[in-house]
Design a protein around this motif. Structure first.
Motif, PDB file in Angstrom:
ATOM      1  N   SER A 295     -10.110   5.705   4.486  1.00 41.89           N
ATOM      2  CA  SER A 295     -10.109   4.735   5.590  1.00 41.89           C
ATOM      3  C   SER A 295      -8.698   4.504   6.112  1.00 41.89           C
ATOM      4  CB  SER A 295     -10.718   3.412   5.126  1.00 41.89           C
ATOM      5  OG  SER A 295     -12.071   3.568   4.798  1.00 41.89           O
ATOM      6  N   LEU A 296      -7.736   4.464   5.209  1.00 43.79           N
ATOM      7  CA  LEU A 296      -6.345   4.227   5.609  1.00 43.79           C
ATOM      8  C   LEU A 296      -5.781   5.418   6.379  1.00 43.79           C
ATOM      9  CD1 LEU A 296      -5.192   2.553   2.287  1.00 43.79           C
ATOM     10  CD2 LEU A 296      -5.285   1.427   4.522  1.00 43.79           C
ATOM     11  N   GLU A 297      -6.143   6.633   5.943  1.00 47.89           N
ATOM     12  CA  GLU A 297      -5.683   7.818   6.673  1.00 47.89           C
ATOM     13  C   GLU A 297      -6.262   7.835   8.081  1.00 47.89           C
ATOM     14  OE1 GLU A 297      -6.368  12.604   6.577  1.00 47.89           O
ATOM     15  OE2 GLU A 297      -6.317  11.569   4.636  1.00 47.89           O
ATOM     16  N   ALA A 298      -7.549   7.469   8.205  1.00 46.42           N
ATOM     17  CA  ALA A 298      -8.176   7.409   9.530  1.00 46.42           C
ATOM     18  C   ALA A 298      -7.489   6.356  10.399  1.00 46.42           C
ATOM     19  CB  ALA A 298      -9.666   7.089   9.384  1.00 46.42           C
ATOM     20  N   MET A 299      -7.145   5.225   9.814  1.00 46.52           N
ATOM     21  CA  MET A 299      -6.433   4.183  10.548  1.00 46.52           C
ATOM     22  C   MET A 299      -5.067   4.687  11.000  1.00 46.52           C
ATOM     23  SD  MET A 299      -5.327   0.364   9.263  1.00 46.52           S
ATOM     24  CE  MET A 299      -4.471  -0.764  10.376  1.00 46.52           C
TER      25      MET A 299
END
Length: 396
Positions: A295-299
């Protein structure tokens, strides 16, 4: 190697943005260290990691460090703490109280700085992302790396020389021997001060380091970020981006959220005028918390788009010198400041600049040591101080 510091008031999403940036740089193949300089660590929580260790490898390219400050103090401060405790005990202070008092307030901050320096200089990482404490604490933290550290080291060296002269005589005087500090203590403390000064040099180099301000689009957060932008510029720390977090999407611009969306757009207009020539990155308000590496990489990809998150996002030269005929003009980038709070002084090679509640001692190059200040003016967010290259001739 690049060092990126994320700064902002509590609750604006600073830690999450730091984590998203680190997750993205790691995904792009850069060996990344994510470290917290906030004593209230939460990086493991954001990555949904449970660990009792201070350093964890999340992936092949990403390592998280939550500094165990008690261990750092024990490792680096033990000899100095014992000396201070012995000295206070000699003054008839209870030993337990003496040991507590010998932990000087703010010493934890010193060792956070030196630990971060060790990691930066280890050459193990391509990128070091630092999740900083809330704005006020970070300002205090970074101003400790100012040129005053070199002065402190000179004072230590002078005192060390004096004690060396006294020690052969003092050891024969009853009571004095117990309170004379050993030479190793000066070496230890001097090394700490030197390390902090060295870190300051790295963090002021825009090719090596950047500060990224994180804020929400509300009046209070923007006002605090504007002040922080000014003071970081005063001390020579390059701010290369402003990340505006939690922006409501257009589909919420009706009903209950209509006024909120309108207020956010009004604040974005203020923000764009306040951070000229600095890249502004807009971040949507997510439907749920971005927790975990994926999720953090996508953000991170949402935030930076086609940009390289580890590159310099805005070219900002906070301090520069320019020769003009028989003059040298020192320019300091100081945005969003009322010139009535500026005060400038000079002592030998040091230029003293006061801006509101903050003061900086700027060490001038030796070529300006004998040059007089001819004039100073503040316009277009620049403080310009003009020096005469040669001292004016004096009358016989």
């Amino acid at each position: 190697m690049r060092t990126i510091l994320f700064v902002g008031k509590g609750g604006v999403g600073k830690s999450t943005n730091a984590c998203a940036t680190a997750a993205l740089t790691a995904a792009k193949g850069e060996k990344t260290l994510l470290v917290s300089s906030d004593l209230a660590h939460n990086l493991f929580d954001i990555f949904d990691i449970k660990s009792a260790r201070e350093m964890v490898d999340v992936s092949a390219n990403l390592t998280i460090l939550e500094v165990n400050i008690l261990e750092e103090i024990k490792e680096n401060w033990d000899s100095l703490q014992q000396y201070l405790a012995d000295f206070l005990t000699y003054l008839n202070i209870d030993r337990m109280i003496a040991e507590e008092v010998s932990l000087i307030p703010g010493i934890d901050v010193l060792f956070l700085l030196t630990r971060i320096l060790r990691e930066i200089e280890s050459d193990e990482y391509d990128v070091v992302v630092v999740d900083c404490a809330p704005t006020a604490g970070t300002l205090r933290l970074l101003t400790m790396t100012d040129s005053s550290s070199s002065k402190m080291n000179r004072i230590i060296q002078i005192e060390r020389s004096v004690i060396k002269l006294i020690r052969p005589f003092g050891k024969h005087i009853k009571g004095v021997k117990q309170i004379l500090p050993k030479d190793e203590l000066y070496v230890t403390f001097g090394q700490i001060i030197e390390d902090i000064g060295r870190l300051g040099v790295i963090l002021r180099d825009p090719e090596k380091s950047s500060i990224r301000l994180v804020l929400n689009p509300d009046k209070i957060a923007i006002a605090e970020s504007k002040r922080a932008f000014t003071y970081f510029s005063l001390f020579g720390f390059p701010v290369d981006a402003v990340l505006v977090n939690k922006l409501f999407p257009a589909e919420l611009a009706t009903g209950y959220f209509q006024n909120w969306c309108q207020l956010q757009q009004e604040q974005m207009t203020v923000l764009n005028k306040s951070f000229l020539n600095t890249r502004i990155l807009q971040i949507k308000h997510y439907e749920k918390e971005p927790i975990g590496q994926a999720s953090l990489e996508a953000m991170g990809r949402d935030i930076y788009g086609e940009l390289n998150p580890s590159s310099v996002l805005s070219q900002v030269n906070t301090v520069s010198f320019k020769k003009q005929d028989d003059q040298v003009v020192l320019s300091i980038f100081l945005p969003n400041i009322d010139k009535s709070v500026l005060d400038i002084g000079r002592k030998d090679n040091d230029l003293l600049i006061n801006a509101g509640t903050y003061s900086r001692v700027l060490r001038l190059p030796d070529t300006l040591a004998k040059s007089e200040v001819e004039s100073a003016k503040y316009e277009n967010s620049q403080l310009q101080i003009t020096f005469l290259k040669e001292m004016p001739a004096t009358s016989p």
